[in-house]
Scaffold this motif. Structure first.
Motif, PDB file in Angstrom:
ATOM      1  N   LEU A   3       0.852  -1.182   0.000  1.00 57.11           N
ATOM      2  CA  LEU A   3       0.000   0.000   0.000  1.00 57.11           C
ATOM      3  C   LEU A   3       0.892   1.237   0.000  1.00 57.11           C
ATOM      4  O   LEU A   3       1.823   1.340   0.791  1.00 57.11           O
ATOM      5  CB  LEU A   3      -0.898   0.009   1.230  1.00 57.11           C
ATOM      6  N   LEU A   5       1.190   5.553  -0.069  1.00 55.35           N
ATOM      7  CA  LEU A   5       0.551   6.822   0.246  1.00 55.35           C
ATOM      8  C   LEU A   5       1.283   7.932  -0.485  1.00 55.35           C
ATOM      9  O   LEU A   5       2.480   8.145  -0.276  1.00 55.35           O
ATOM     10  CB  LEU A   5       0.576   7.089   1.754  1.00 55.35           C
ATOM     11  N   LEU A  28      -2.324   3.358   7.306  1.00 59.48           N
ATOM     12  CA  LEU A  28      -2.721   2.769   6.033  1.00 59.48           C
ATOM     13  C   LEU A  28      -2.392   1.281   6.012  1.00 59.48           C
ATOM     14  O   LEU A  28      -3.229   0.456   5.618  1.00 59.48           O
ATOM     15  CB  LEU A  28      -2.025   3.498   4.872  1.00 59.48           C
ATOM     16  N   GLY A  32      -5.219  -1.507   5.949  1.00 65.71           N
ATOM     17  CA  GLY A  32      -5.172  -2.427   4.820  1.00 65.71           C
ATOM     18  C   GLY A  32      -5.083  -3.870   5.275  1.00 65.71           C
ATOM     19  O   GLY A  32      -5.781  -4.747   4.760  1.00 65.71           O
ATOM     20  N   VAL A  42      -3.124   5.283  -2.385  1.00 71.27           N
ATOM     21  CA  VAL A  42      -4.063   6.276  -1.876  1.00 71.27           C
ATOM     22  C   VAL A  42      -3.404   7.638  -2.033  1.00 71.27           C
ATOM     23  O   VAL A  42      -2.248   7.822  -1.643  1.00 71.27           O
ATOM     24  CB  VAL A  42      -4.399   6.018  -0.389  1.00 71.27           C
ATOM     25  N   LEU A  44      -3.557  11.450  -0.842  1.00 69.87           N
ATOM     26  CA  LEU A  44      -4.060  12.251   0.270  1.00 69.87           C
ATOM     27  C   LEU A  44      -3.681  13.709   0.040  1.00 69.87           C
ATOM     28  O   LEU A  44      -2.526  14.013  -0.256  1.00 69.87           O
ATOM     29  CB  LEU A  44      -3.451  11.761   1.587  1.00 69.87           C
ATOM     30  N   SER A  70     -13.828  11.576   0.403  1.00 70.31           N
ATOM     31  CA  SER A  70     -13.182  10.432  -0.239  1.00 70.31           C
ATOM     32  C   SER A  70     -13.757  10.255  -1.622  1.00 70.31           C
ATOM     33  O   SER A  70     -14.970  10.353  -1.810  1.00 70.31           O
ATOM     34  CB  SER A  70     -13.436   9.152   0.565  1.00 70.31           C
ATOM     35  N   ILE A 106      -8.250  10.941  -0.859  1.00 66.74           N
ATOM     36  CA  ILE A 106      -8.794  11.400   0.421  1.00 66.74           C
ATOM     37  C   ILE A 106      -8.362  12.850   0.567  1.00 66.74           C
ATOM     38  O   ILE A 106      -7.190  13.179   0.378  1.00 66.74           O
ATOM     39  CB  ILE A 106      -8.260  10.563   1.600  1.00 66.74           C
ATOM     40  N   VAL A 133      -8.260   7.298   8.296  1.00 68.48           N
ATOM     41  CA  VAL A 133      -8.801   5.927   8.322  1.00 68.48           C
ATOM     42  C   VAL A 133     -10.261   5.947   7.877  1.00 68.48           C
ATOM     43  O   VAL A 133     -10.704   5.079   7.117  1.00 68.48           O
ATOM     44  CB  VAL A 133      -8.647   5.280   9.721  1.00 68.48           C
ATOM     45  N   PHE A 136     -10.244   6.203   4.200  1.00 69.51           N
ATOM     46  CA  PHE A 136      -9.790   4.945   3.604  1.00 69.51           C
ATOM     47  C   PHE A 136     -10.912   3.915   3.584  1.00 69.51           C
ATOM     48  O   PHE A 136     -11.115   3.217   2.581  1.00 69.51           O
ATOM     49  CB  PHE A 136      -8.575   4.406   4.372  1.00 69.51           C
ATOM     50  N   LEU A 139     -13.148   4.544   0.840  1.00 68.82           N
ATOM     51  CA  LEU A 139     -12.578   4.090  -0.432  1.00 68.82           C
ATOM     52  C   LEU A 139     -12.861   2.612  -0.672  1.00 68.82           C
ATOM     53  O   LEU A 139     -12.982   2.174  -1.816  1.00 68.82           O
ATOM     54  CB  LEU A 139     -11.063   4.324  -0.474  1.00 68.82           C
TER      55      LEU A 139
END
Length: 168
Positions: A3, A5, A28, A32, A42, A44, A70, A106, A133, A136, A139
Motif C-alpha cells: 500500500l 501513500l 494505512l 489495509g 491512496v 491524500l 473520499s 482522500i 482511516v 480509507f 474508499l
C-alpha cells in the motif's frame, strides 16, 4: 508493491511533517491489513476549509465545508469491477485485492481537524489519523448511512487507531 501513500499539502495552518506522514503510512498499512488490502495507492491532500467547501459543493452538492472527503476509483464505475486478465488462451484469472491499483483520493480539511481535535480533547495528529482511516474505509466501500453501518465503521476506525497507539 505494498500500500502506497502519495500526499500533497495545499494549506498553511498546520505543518505537515514526516512524523505525521509516517504515522499515516502506519495507519494505512494497519487498515489495509485489517481489510485484506495489501496493495494499491491512496492519494491524500491536505486543504483549507475554503477548498473542501468548494469540493463538497461541486461533487456532493452540499454547500458547506466538511472534515474529510473520499473519492473512490471503483465508485465511479458503479459496483466493484471484476478485473480479469488472460493467463493462457481461453483461460482467465480474477485479480484479488492485492492487485496494484489506485484506490482513490482522500481530502482532509486541516482547519476542521484542528477544531475537532480541540472539541474532542485529543491531538491534531490523532484527529487527522481518524479522518484518514475514515476516508480509507470509504474508499473500500464502507458507509455510515444507518446506525448499524456507522457502528461497524466506527468500530473498525477505532480498532486501527488503537493498533498503532493513537488513543484519545
Amino acid at each position: 508493491m505494498s500500500l502506497q501513500l502519495e500526499w500533497s499539502n495545499e494549506q498553511n495552518e498546520y505543518e505537515i511533517g514526516e512524523t505525521l506522514i509516517g504515522q499515516l503510512r502506519k495507519l494505512l498499512e494497519a487498515a489495509g491489513e485489517t481489510e485484506g488490502v495489501t496493495e494499491g495507492e491512496v492519494a491524500l491532500t491536505f486543504v483549507d476549509d475554503e477548498e473542501i467547501h468548494r469540493l463538497n459543493k461541486e461533487f456532493r452538492n452540499i454547500d458547506r465545508p466538511t472534515d474529510v472527503l473520499s473519492f473512490a476509483m471503483r465508485e465511479s464505475m458503479g459496483e466493484e469491477p471484476e478485473i480479469t486478465y488472460e493467463i493462457e488462451e481461453g483461460e482467465e484469472a480474477e485479480l484479488g485485492p492485492e492487485f496494484d491499483e489506485m484506490l482513490g483520493d482522500i481530502i482532509i480539511s486541516v482547519p476542521r481537524a484542528i477544531a475537532q481535535s480541540e472539541d474532542y480533547g485529543h491531538s491534531v495528529e490523532r484527529e487527522i489519523g481518524f479522518l484518514f482511516v475514515h476516508g480509507f474505509l470509504h474508499l473500500l466501500g464502507y458507509d455510515h448511512q444507518t446506525p448499524e453501518d456507522e457502528a461497524v465503521m466506527m468500530g473498525k476506525q477505532e480498532a486501527v487507531l488503537q493498533k498503532i497507539g493513537l488513543t484519545r
